[in-house]
Design an enzyme around this catalytic site. Structure first.
Site, PDB file in Angstrom:
ATOM      1  N   SER A  15      -6.440  -8.757   0.179  1.00 15.81           N
ATOM      2  CA  SER A  15      -5.553  -7.898   0.902  1.00 15.81           C
ATOM      3  C   SER A  15      -4.683  -7.155   0.039  1.00 15.81           C
ATOM      4  O   SER A  15      -4.413  -5.999   0.149  1.00 15.81           O
ATOM      5  CB  SER A  15      -4.780  -8.522   1.962  1.00 15.81           C
ATOM      6  OG  SER A  15      -3.852  -9.607   1.496  1.00 15.81           O
ATOM      7  N   LEU A  16      -4.085  -7.774  -1.025  1.00 15.16           N
ATOM      8  CA  LEU A  16      -3.017  -6.995  -1.965  1.00 15.16           C
ATOM      9  C   LEU A  16      -3.817  -6.261  -2.654  1.00 15.16           C
ATOM     10  O   LEU A  16      -3.541  -5.084  -3.172  1.00 15.16           O
ATOM     11  CB  LEU A  16      -2.248  -8.220  -2.807  1.00 15.16           C
ATOM     12  CG  LEU A  16      -1.365  -9.231  -1.914  1.00 15.16           C
ATOM     13  CD1 LEU A  16      -0.700 -10.009  -2.837  1.00 15.16           C
ATOM     14  CD2 LEU A  16      -0.267  -8.375  -1.258  1.00 15.16           C
ATOM     15  N   ARG A  49     -12.134 -11.236   6.253  1.00 14.67           N
ATOM     16  CA  ARG A  49     -11.895 -11.121   5.075  1.00 14.67           C
ATOM     17  C   ARG A  49     -11.679 -12.466   4.240  1.00 14.67           C
ATOM     18  O   ARG A  49     -11.434 -13.369   4.551  1.00 14.67           O
ATOM     19  CB  ARG A  49     -10.230 -10.535   5.398  1.00 14.67           C
ATOM     20  CG  ARG A  49      -9.773 -10.221   3.845  1.00 14.67           C
ATOM     21  CD  ARG A  49      -8.524  -9.582   4.134  1.00 14.67           C
ATOM     22  NE  ARG A  49      -7.364 -10.525   4.512  1.00 14.67           N
ATOM     23  CZ  ARG A  49      -6.678 -11.173   3.748  1.00 14.67           C
ATOM     24  NH1 ARG A  49      -6.920 -11.456   2.480  1.00 14.67           N
ATOM     25  NH2 ARG A  49      -5.736 -11.891   4.443  1.00 14.67           N
ATOM     26  N   GLU A  85      -3.893  -2.485   5.219  1.00 15.86           N
ATOM     27  CA  GLU A  85      -4.513  -3.330   6.438  1.00 15.86           C
ATOM     28  C   GLU A  85      -4.638  -2.405   7.654  1.00 15.86           C
ATOM     29  O   GLU A  85      -5.291  -2.570   8.460  1.00 15.86           O
ATOM     30  CB  GLU A  85      -3.508  -4.420   6.849  1.00 15.86           C
ATOM     31  CG  GLU A  85      -3.763  -5.361   7.805  1.00 15.86           C
ATOM     32  CD  GLU A  85      -3.199  -6.540   8.161  1.00 15.86           C
ATOM     33  OE1 GLU A  85      -2.217  -6.701   7.518  1.00 15.86           O
ATOM     34  OE2 GLU A  85      -3.412  -7.294   9.048  1.00 15.86           O
ATOM     35  N   HIS A  90      -5.441 -17.177  10.212  1.00 13.31           N
ATOM     36  CA  HIS A  90      -5.324 -18.090   9.295  1.00 13.31           C
ATOM     37  C   HIS A  90      -5.596 -19.373   9.628  1.00 13.31           C
ATOM     38  O   HIS A  90      -4.821 -19.781  10.594  1.00 13.31           O
ATOM     39  CB  HIS A  90      -4.043 -17.670   8.385  1.00 13.31           C
ATOM     40  CG  HIS A  90      -4.003 -18.192   7.092  1.00 13.31           C
ATOM     41  ND1 HIS A  90      -3.815 -19.659   6.931  1.00 13.31           N
ATOM     42  CD2 HIS A  90      -3.918 -17.724   5.675  1.00 13.31           C
ATOM     43  CE1 HIS A  90      -3.876 -20.006   5.394  1.00 13.31           C
ATOM     44  NE2 HIS A  90      -3.728 -18.898   4.965  1.00 13.31           N
ATOM     45  N   GLU A 131      -9.535 -19.880  -3.430  1.00 15.53           N
ATOM     46  CA  GLU A 131      -9.036 -20.240  -2.332  1.00 15.53           C
ATOM     47  C   GLU A 131     -10.536 -20.250  -1.388  1.00 15.53           C
ATOM     48  O   GLU A 131     -11.480 -20.262  -2.060  1.00 15.53           O
ATOM     49  CB  GLU A 131      -8.157 -19.111  -1.568  1.00 15.53           C
ATOM     50  CG  GLU A 131      -6.847 -18.999  -2.085  1.00 15.53           C
ATOM     51  CD  GLU A 131      -5.928 -17.907  -1.537  1.00 15.53           C
ATOM     52  OE1 GLU A 131      -6.040 -17.647  -0.376  1.00 15.53           O
ATOM     53  OE2 GLU A 131      -5.175 -17.345  -2.289  1.00 15.53           O
ATOM     54  N   ALA A 191       0.702  -1.112  -0.028  1.00 12.00           N
ATOM     55  CA  ALA A 191      -0.112  -0.031  -0.235  1.00 12.00           C
ATOM     56  C   ALA A 191       0.856   1.355   0.126  1.00 12.00           C
ATOM     57  O   ALA A 191       0.617   2.050  -0.950  1.00 12.00           O
ATOM     58  CB  ALA A 191      -0.946   0.071   1.113  1.00 12.00           C
ATOM     59  N   HIS A 211      -3.446 -13.455  11.756  1.00 16.46           N
ATOM     60  CA  HIS A 211      -3.142 -13.217  10.373  1.00 16.46           C
ATOM     61  C   HIS A 211      -3.485 -11.906   9.936  1.00 16.46           C
ATOM     62  O   HIS A 211      -2.448 -11.043   9.141  1.00 16.46           O
ATOM     63  CB  HIS A 211      -3.736 -14.207   9.291  1.00 16.46           C
ATOM     64  CG  HIS A 211      -3.419 -14.224   7.825  1.00 16.46           C
ATOM     65  ND1 HIS A 211      -2.337 -14.494   7.497  1.00 16.46           N
ATOM     66  CD2 HIS A 211      -4.312 -13.919   6.802  1.00 16.46           C
ATOM     67  CE1 HIS A 211      -2.084 -14.319   6.288  1.00 16.46           C
ATOM     68  NE2 HIS A 211      -3.347 -14.062   5.721  1.00 16.46           N
ATOM     69  N   ARG A 263     -12.599 -18.516   6.158  1.00 15.70           N
ATOM     70  CA  ARG A 263     -11.500 -18.737   7.088  1.00 15.70           C
ATOM     71  C   ARG A 263     -11.744 -18.688   8.656  1.00 15.70           C
ATOM     72  O   ARG A 263     -11.364 -19.298   9.261  1.00 15.70           O
ATOM     73  CB  ARG A 263     -10.176 -17.502   7.081  1.00 15.70           C
ATOM     74  CG  ARG A 263      -9.579 -17.781   6.128  1.00 15.70           C
ATOM     75  CD  ARG A 263      -8.467 -16.791   5.896  1.00 15.70           C
ATOM     76  NE  ARG A 263      -7.627 -16.966   4.696  1.00 15.70           N
ATOM     77  CZ  ARG A 263      -6.792 -16.032   3.950  1.00 15.70           C
ATOM     78  NH1 ARG A 263      -6.800 -14.827   4.610  1.00 15.70           N
ATOM     79  NH2 ARG A 263      -6.504 -16.257   3.090  1.00 15.70           N
TER      80      ARG A 263
HETATM   81  C1  SIN Z   1      -2.757 -17.456   1.697  1.00 16.89           C
HETATM   82  O1  SIN Z   1      -1.856 -17.690   0.446  1.00 16.89           O
HETATM   83  O2  SIN Z   1      -3.350 -18.433   2.445  1.00 16.89           O
HETATM   84  C2  SIN Z   1      -2.826 -16.024   2.256  1.00 16.89           C
HETATM   85  C3  SIN Z   1      -3.404 -15.217   1.378  1.00 16.89           C
HETATM   86  C4  SIN Z   1      -4.515 -14.085   2.089  1.00 16.89           C
HETATM   87  O3  SIN Z   1      -4.005 -14.068   3.278  1.00 16.89           O
HETATM   88  O4  SIN Z   1      -5.093 -13.553   1.512  1.00 16.89           O
END
Ligand code: SIN
Length: 526
Positions: free
Chosen positions: A390-391, A385, A374, A243, A115, A16, A350, A289
């Site tokens: 996040s990126l 989230r 963040e 996480h 994911e 960021a 996380h 998550r």
């Molecule tokens: C992961 O690779 O599990 C982390 C990715 C994230 O936190 O968005």
């Protein structure tokens, strides 16, 4: 006291902060970019899984996934901004600009993975080291920019505001306005003032206030604590995401085991090989998550086992080696050959979904102070989230904030920048043993009393501990020469207290804030 004057002071050089700095520099503004350490010492660098790039997908479906993962608490305006501006931000900054080498097939088409919580394949990645690929490119561009001065080992101490720090006391009657920060130049051992027209908090997360975390050292919520001290609005701090899968072998370090492994077919199992998530959520191991982390926590409490296992038996060994070279090598280094045996995993702190309240241009409740990435809370993540947002949030927020700031600064100065009061430094050294022990106490207390499952009694115990500890630490801080460790400790205890306070005030279990009932009727309110 040395005073440096600039257009923009950016505190934090992760994705960021770097993206904001690059954009402002490209617009012709001078930027001071503060980094705790080297170019890759930030959480963004450790992001493994990937970044959402849904150019061909259905934005409404992505918005629905973000909202579902957030347990219905996400801010619809922030979600709409991410899904509409996200693809352009990825193209402009990463694909066309930094030319990041994402994985592609033989025809050059970007490889898409998935994911937890995603209803489609929409995540681009660079093997399992996506953050590293992106950050390396950003660091290269930052180093090449003549308008960005990157200050490694410079640690912000406190924000400068007209109300607290202007030499001309009459300015304290103006609206709450930030004009830079006091900063410890750690290599030189002196505090300098950086006076800036815009100050940006991009200090990343808070994971290191917990005993087990996926975050880089120093991630203790520096920006949140500094913003609190000047009276900025904070939000949603009880929503700390754990996480689900962090490597967990005795005498080995904990490190992230990417969720993309589950996206490609890995499943979580217990000692008996049972897929215990199947009974918990229709998506099984690919549930959001918060649900997976809680299910693991309960499984461990019931079985007494130190960890559960991530079973990759359904994935071909060659695929694992090629697609997940980083996780493969790191697990092997610690004695687990993931092409042949399951990975021992536990959850770890996380991501903080809350933070310094910011609008969709990064503006906080304090004039000329932005928060992005963040550190900020736009409400995008609500109570939990969605993976790989996040990126993308870093890019979208940095781009929007820089666009707004560049327009404003181009219109010219609205008022002269004030001169800050001088900083007074005591010369006594802080006892390093006390500093280390206090940080450990914070981490243990947060892990045990304000972790995956909380209770009123645990939270009020944590609050009492932190109130006392904060007094002690304030004593060190006032009486001792500043060091990065002391600044970190002061911010860590403040962040911990803020998280515990927010959790204590919210009796509703939602997303990653989970309160277990107590039978004796202990009250949540403190
Ligand atoms: C992961 O690779 O599990 C982390 C990715 C994230 O936190 O968005």
């Amino acid at each position: 006291m040395r005073v440096i004057t600039t257009d923009c002071l950016v505190i934090g050089a992760g994705l960021a902060g770097s993206a904001y700095a690059l954009r402002m520099a490209a617009e012709g503004f001078a930027v001071e970019l503060l980094a705790l350490g080297g170019p890759l010492d930030c959480n963004s660098d450790w992001a493994q899984g990937g970044i959402i790039y849904d150019a061909e997908g259905d934005p409404a479906l992505l918005a629905a996934d973000i909202t579902a993962a957030s347990d219905g608490a996400a801010n619809p305006a922030a979600v709409a901004q991410l899904v509409t501006e996200g693809p352009r931000a990825v193209e402009e900054i990463l694909l066309d600009g930094a030319r990041v080498a994402f994985d592609r097939d033989a025809a050059g088409t970007l490889d898409l993975t998935r994911e937890g919580g995603h209803s489609a394949r929409r995540i681009i990645h660079a093997a399992d080291q996506t953050g590293h690929a992106i950050l390396s490119a950003a660091a290269r561009d930052v180093a090449a920019s003549p308008r960005i001065t990157r200050r490694a080992g410079w640690v912000a101490v406190d924000l400068l505001t007209l109300s607290h720090n202007a030499e001309d006391e009459s300015r304290r009657y103006e609206p709450l306005t930030c004009f830079g920060a006091y900063v410890l130049d750690a290599p030189a051992g002196e505090v300098v003032a950086i006076v800036a027209r815009k100050t940006v908090l991009a200090t990343g997360g808070i994971g290191q206030i917990y005993l087990h975390s996926t975050n880089q050292p120093g991630s203790v919520g520096h920006g949140i604590a500094m913003a609190y001290r000047v009276g900025a609005r904070l939000m949603d701090l009880e929503y700390v995401q754990f996480h689900p899968t962090v490597f967990a072998r005795e005498n080995a370090p904990r490190f992230l085991v990417t969720e993309a492994l589950r996206g490609e077919g890995g499943v979580l199992v217990n000692r008996r090989g049972e897929r215990f998530l199947d009974a918990v959520h229709p998506r099984g191991s690919l549930a959001p998550r918060d649900i997976v982390a809680r299910a693991i926590h309960r499984e461990l409490a019931a079985s007494g086992d130190p960890h559960v296992w991530l079973d990759l038996g359904g994935l071909a060994p060659d695929f694992i080696r090629l697609r997940f070279p980083g996780v493969h090598a790191k697990c092997l280094e610690h004695g687990v050959e993931i092409t042949r045996e399951p990975i021992p995993v536990v959850p770890a702190a996380h991501f903080i979904c809350g933070g310094v309240h910011a609008d969709l241009r990064g503006r906080t409740s304090v004039r000329d102070l932005n928060a992005i990435g963040e550190t900020a809370c736009t409400g995008l993540h609500g109570a939990n989230r969605l993976a790989s947002t996040s990126l993308l949030e870093c890019l979208v927020a940095a781009r929007a904030a820089a666009r707004a700031d560049a327009e404003e600064l181009a219109r010219g100065p609205t008022a002269s920048l004030p001169h800050p009061r001088a900083w007074e430094s005591p010369s006594r050294e802080a006892d390093p043993l006390l500093v280390r022990q206090d940080l450990l106490q914070i981490q243990h207390t947060m892990w045990n009393y304000a972790g995956i499952i909380r209770s009123p009694r645990r939270l009020s115990r944590a609050r009492r501990i932190f109130l006392e500890l904060r007094e002690e630490i304030q004593g060190f801080y006032r009486g001792c020469r500043l060091t990065p460790e002391l600044i970190e400790l002061r911010n860590a205890v403040q962040t911990a207290l803020l998280v515990v306070h927010a959790a204590s005030l919210n009796p509703r279990s939602r997303g990653c804030h989970w309160i277990e009932e107590e039978t004796d009727g202990a009250s949540l309110r403190t």
